[in-house]
Scaffold this motif. Structure first.
Motif: not given
Length: 322
Positions: A80-104
């Motif tokens: 994620m840290s590397q992708v955040g530096q790239m020239k992309l119009a949008d970066v999103s993520l699909t998750t089941n949400g079970q670890l969402l609080s921990r990884k927010l």
């Protein structure tokens, strides 16, 4: 830029960060066994290099990070840290949400402002039956925290006859009240369902059936969607928007711009094709060798796309993400 005869090209990349998942959903894993990481999964650096090369060669503009379940991957933070530096119009993520609080914090630090959460029911008992793992309240709490942090949320629901059809309106109400956009996803004839027509027919719920059910409670009208969108979107006046990814009822192959990369380095140009193209070995080559070879593979991957409609495929969705 690579374009086929129908004017399609790859704009959207979906990368499976890992094949591992902490759920074993009935429509994804027929044997109920929780998924583990595949052998020889790419490193975070190799995955990031693949994204970088695909931006340059294919003109990728948008990236969605999937799994398995991406939040269980030990490569998440570095990737994620590397992708955040790239020239992309949008970066999103699909998750089941079970670890969402921990990884927010990881998602926020990487600039993620849009996620999709897979959620098929608000009933705790039905949740355990369908997901075969996790805890419903943990998911709902994680969504609330993400929303409070400024992340836009879409909820993905796969309606299944005999399992969660009674939850369609309940989940729609829940999302409308909280500003989440609900996406109903028609069951797809993939993996074990591709070869079992009876199992597919017994569970499948069509766009027309969903609209009839929703229409009993709400008036709705079709609204705008992107030219290469997979979802047909509808507005409920004064309430909000929902969408239906109607792969069977309203095929979207003619405008598909999606390319998928598995965690083990295989490119998939089409979910309805068993063809795949290995790029893992290119990622260690010098750039001047890797890019022309990648271009040749992308031509093949684009040629795998169906001309009109999805026809089913033996490829297992759990391997290449949503």
């Amino acid at each position: 830029m690579i374009v086929d005869r129908q004017g399609r090209r790859f704009r959207n990349l979906r990368i499976s960060l890992t094949a591992a998942c902490n759920y074993a959903c009935t429509y994804c894993v027929p044997d109920g066994k929780r998924l583990v990481a595949a052998q020889n999964e790419l490193s975070a650096d190799a995955m990031a290099r693949a994204v970088e090369y695909l931006i340059e060669v294919a003109g990728i503009e948008q990236l969605r990070i999937t799994g398995g379940e991406p939040l269980v991957s030990p490569r998440l933070e570095r990737f994620m840290s590397q992708v955040g530096q790239m020239k992309l119009a949008d970066v999103s993520l699909t998750t089941n949400g079970q670890l969402l609080s921990r990884k927010l914090p990881v998602l926020l630090n990487a600039g993620i402002r849009r996620i999709n959460v897979s959620l098929d029911t608000l009933d705790p008992a039905a949740f355990r039956v369908i997901a075969r793992g996790g805890d419903l309240q943990t998911v709902l709490d994680g969504m609330q925290q993400a929303r409070a942090a400024g992340i836009r949320i879409k909820v993905n629901m796969v309606p299944l006859r005999g399992q969660n059809l009674d939850q369609v309106l309940a989940l729609l109400d829940y999302c409308l009240q909280r500003g989440y956009e609900l996406r109903f996803i028609e069951l797809m004839r993939m993996g074990h369902l591709a070869g079992d027509r009876n199992a597919f027919a017994q569970q499948f719920v069509s766009l027309q059936q969903l609209l009839a059910l929703i229409g009993e409670r709400y008036p709705y009208q079709q609204t705008d969607a992107a030219a290469d969108a997979t979802a047909v979107r509808y507005r409920i006046p004064g309430k909000g928007i929902f969408g239906i990814i109607a792969n069977e009822s309203v095929p979207f192959c003619r405008s598909c711009s999606r390319l998928r990369l598995s965690s083990t380095g295989w490119l998939h140009g089409c979910l309805s094709s068993s063809n795949r193209h290995y790029v893992g070995d290119l990622l260690d080559k010098p750039r001047h060798e890797a890019l022309p070879a990648l271009q040749r593979l992308l031509v093949k991957a684009l040629g795998d796309k169906q001309p009109v409609a999805f026809s089913g495929g033996a490829t297992v969705m759990k391997i290449i993400g949503g």
